[in-house]
Design a protein around this motif. Structure first.
Motif, PDB file in Angstrom:
ATOM      1  N   ALA A   1      20.453  18.073  -5.283  1.00 34.44           N
ATOM      2  CA  ALA A   1      21.155  18.165  -4.234  1.00 34.44           C
ATOM      3  C   ALA A   1      22.711  17.685  -4.320  1.00 34.44           C
ATOM      4  O   ALA A   1      22.840  16.573  -4.802  1.00 34.44           O
ATOM      5  CB  ALA A   1      20.516  17.380  -3.282  1.00 34.44           C
TER       6      ALA A   1
ATOM      7  N   GLU B   1      14.128  14.465  -9.781  1.00 32.07           N
ATOM      8  CA  GLU B   1      14.623  14.854  -8.566  1.00 32.07           C
ATOM      9  C   GLU B   1      16.045  14.352  -8.368  1.00 32.07           C
ATOM     10  O   GLU B   1      16.074  13.146  -8.203  1.00 32.07           O
ATOM     11  CB  GLU B   1      13.670  14.374  -7.250  1.00 32.07           C
TER      12      GLU B   1
ATOM     13  N   GLU C   1      17.908  14.168   5.381  1.00 32.14           N
ATOM     14  CA  GLU C   1      16.540  14.195   5.636  1.00 32.14           C
ATOM     15  C   GLU C   1      15.782  13.108   4.844  1.00 32.14           C
ATOM     16  O   GLU C   1      15.094  12.427   5.374  1.00 32.14           O
ATOM     17  CB  GLU C   1      15.868  15.301   5.172  1.00 32.14           C
ATOM     18  N   SER C   2      16.373  12.886   3.512  1.00 29.98           N
ATOM     19  CA  SER C   2      15.547  11.615   2.867  1.00 29.98           C
ATOM     20  C   SER C   2      16.280  10.411   3.364  1.00 29.98           C
ATOM     21  O   SER C   2      15.647   9.325   3.425  1.00 29.98           O
ATOM     22  CB  SER C   2      15.882  11.881   1.365  1.00 29.98           C
TER      23      SER C   2
ATOM     24  N   ASP D   1      24.077  22.485   2.552  1.00 27.85           N
ATOM     25  CA  ASP D   1      22.683  22.481   2.214  1.00 27.85           C
ATOM     26  C   ASP D   1      22.397  21.259   1.457  1.00 27.85           C
ATOM     27  O   ASP D   1      21.183  20.436   1.854  1.00 27.85           O
ATOM     28  CB  ASP D   1      22.307  23.824   1.460  1.00 27.85           C
TER      29      ASP D   1
ATOM     30  N   GLU E   1      22.261  18.406   4.076  1.00 30.48           N
ATOM     31  CA  GLU E   1      20.975  18.351   4.815  1.00 30.48           C
ATOM     32  C   GLU E   1      20.115  17.701   4.420  1.00 30.48           C
ATOM     33  O   GLU E   1      18.992  16.856   4.616  1.00 30.48           O
ATOM     34  CB  GLU E   1      20.668  20.037   5.494  1.00 30.48           C
ATOM     35  N   GLN E   2      19.703  18.203   2.708  1.00 28.93           N
ATOM     36  CA  GLN E   2      18.556  17.590   2.004  1.00 28.93           C
ATOM     37  C   GLN E   2      18.775  16.069   1.828  1.00 28.93           C
ATOM     38  O   GLN E   2      17.820  15.417   2.064  1.00 28.93           O
ATOM     39  CB  GLN E   2      18.558  18.252   0.675  1.00 28.93           C
TER      40      GLN E   2
END
Length: 404
Positions: free
Chosen positions: A83, A40, A386-387, A379, A382-383
């Motif tokens: 990301a 990831e 969030e983390s 985008d 935003e990802q």
């Protein structure tokens, strides 16, 4: 997030310096492209880091950011697999940096090898600043805010990852000792329900008493499935399972990348500061001209003079781009004066152009519609946020800053 889960996450960034060159492609981007299918991945534009050295000339920053990300995308970095975001659009980086600065000893920053080294290399810049002294801690915050278990770096950057490990260790030592942790963890187990709680305890015993890693993975999956427990309890369950306390910041590992083998046009490391680069979006005729005018073995004054490929910068490019038969042809032809220097350069030109053509074709599509690039960055941001918010919430709580 458990220690095992953090090991599946990678964080890497790059300062926005404008369009990238083949050194960046071979040294960083090809590795990112590989990693994005295995982990990831979070890849970010380190614009705040650019200001630690070039704070007096920020005018080109926005253009550099967009150009660099276009090169990432054109090279094959996939926003569907990683990301992509801009550091300054995730303010949690800055808050964590501030909070970590409260407990990081000054001596740790002063001893980072690149601190004195960069001051020496960039003597024309005034780097006697708070921001420059603190940039290694900002790097640590970049990594720790995502609880990234792996950071791809070259050998010269391992010290930065080690500093990050020390910072995480000190933070967890100071703030990770939750009072009544075991009681709180057992209370969290009960919230799972009788059936899930029994299975969790069985798997925990199998892992802690027998080292059964399959049991560990099953227990972690069981925790992820729970809908009726808080994020804090989830962290307690992970820590209780692994025999540790509540993990707040994960200690990252250096994921060593192979040394970049991309030489510049003069045989030195390819670098803008040496003026020996080939940009990824450079005009292909200009690329051919640059390679054709590269210096060669000075012993070859005439076509009939034998040469030594080991003394020729062009040979270094053959080592990157040519197959075994072509390299054997070069070695024989050069040493026996069987080929001229222009003939020797032709396979390199063809190979470099073949590498650049698809990159440039993809780049043209993004150049026509830069809003697509901005949307990808939004985008990704935003990802990332969030983390980052999850980590910062736990950090604030651990430091006693969760009051309203």
């Amino acid at each position: 997030m458990s220690t095992v889960e953090s090991q599946k996450r990678v964080l890497s960034g790059m300062r926005p310096t404008g369009q990238l060159h083949l050194g960046h492609y071979h040294g960083v981007l090809k590795n990112w492209i590989k990693l994005q299918h295995e982990y990831e991945c979070f890849f970010f534009v380190a614009d705040w880091h650019a200001l630690t050295t070039h704070y007096a000339s920020p005018q080109m920053l926005e253009e550099h950011v967009l150009n660099m990300v276009i090169d990432w995308l054109a090279a094959g970095v996939n926003p569907g697999s990683a990301a992509l975001f801009i550091q300054s659009r995730v303010p949690e980086h800055a808050e964590l940096h501030l909070l970590l600065s409260m407990m990081t000893p000054l001596g740790w920053l002063e001893r980072v090898p690149s601190y004195k080294d960069q001051q020496e290399k960039l003597r024309d810049l005034d780097l006697e600043t708070y921001g420059f002294l603190g940039y290694p801690l900002l790097q640590s915050a970049d990594i720790l805010i995502y609880r990234a278990g792996n950071v791809p770096v070259g050998a010269d950057q391992v010290a930065h990852v080690e500093l990050t490990r020390e910072v995480a260790r000190r933070f967890n030592h100071l703030y990770g000792r939750e009072p009544g942790f075991e009681d709180n963890a057992q209370a969290a187990v009960k919230k799972m329900g009788k059936k899930a709680a029994r299975l969790y305890q069985t798997l925990r015993t199998a892992y802690q008493e027998k080292g059964d890693h399959e049991a560990l993975e099953r227990a972690q999956a069981l925790i992820r499935e729970q809908q009726n427990i808080s994020l804090g309890d989830r962290e307690r369950l992970y820590g209780y399972l692994e025999g540790s306390g509540k993990m707040i910041l994960a200690e990252p590992q250096a994921l060593l990348t192979p040394a970049a083998k991309m030489p510049g046009l003069d045989g030195q490391k390819m670098s803008k500061s040496y003026g020996n680069t080939i940009a990824l979006r450079e005009d292909l005729d200009t690329v051919a001209k640059k390679i054709n005018t590269m210096p060669t073995d000075p012993a070859r004054v005439r076509l009939t003079d034998p040469g030594d490929p080991d003394k020729c910068p062009v040979w270094q490019l053959h080592e990157v781009y040519s197959d075994d038969s072509t390299r054997a042809w070069v070695q024989d032809g050069c040493r026996n004066a069987g080929i001229g220097c222009l003939a020797c350069k032709k396979p390199v030109i063809d190979a470099v152009i073949a590498e650049l053509e698809p990159i440039q074709e993809r780049a043209r599509q993004y150049e026509k519609d830069p809003d697509v690039v901005r949307s990808i960055l939004a985008d990704g941001g935003e990802q990332a946020r969030e983390s980052a918010r999850e980590t910062l919430r736990d950090v604030r709580e651990a430091m006693g800053l969760a009051y309203r």
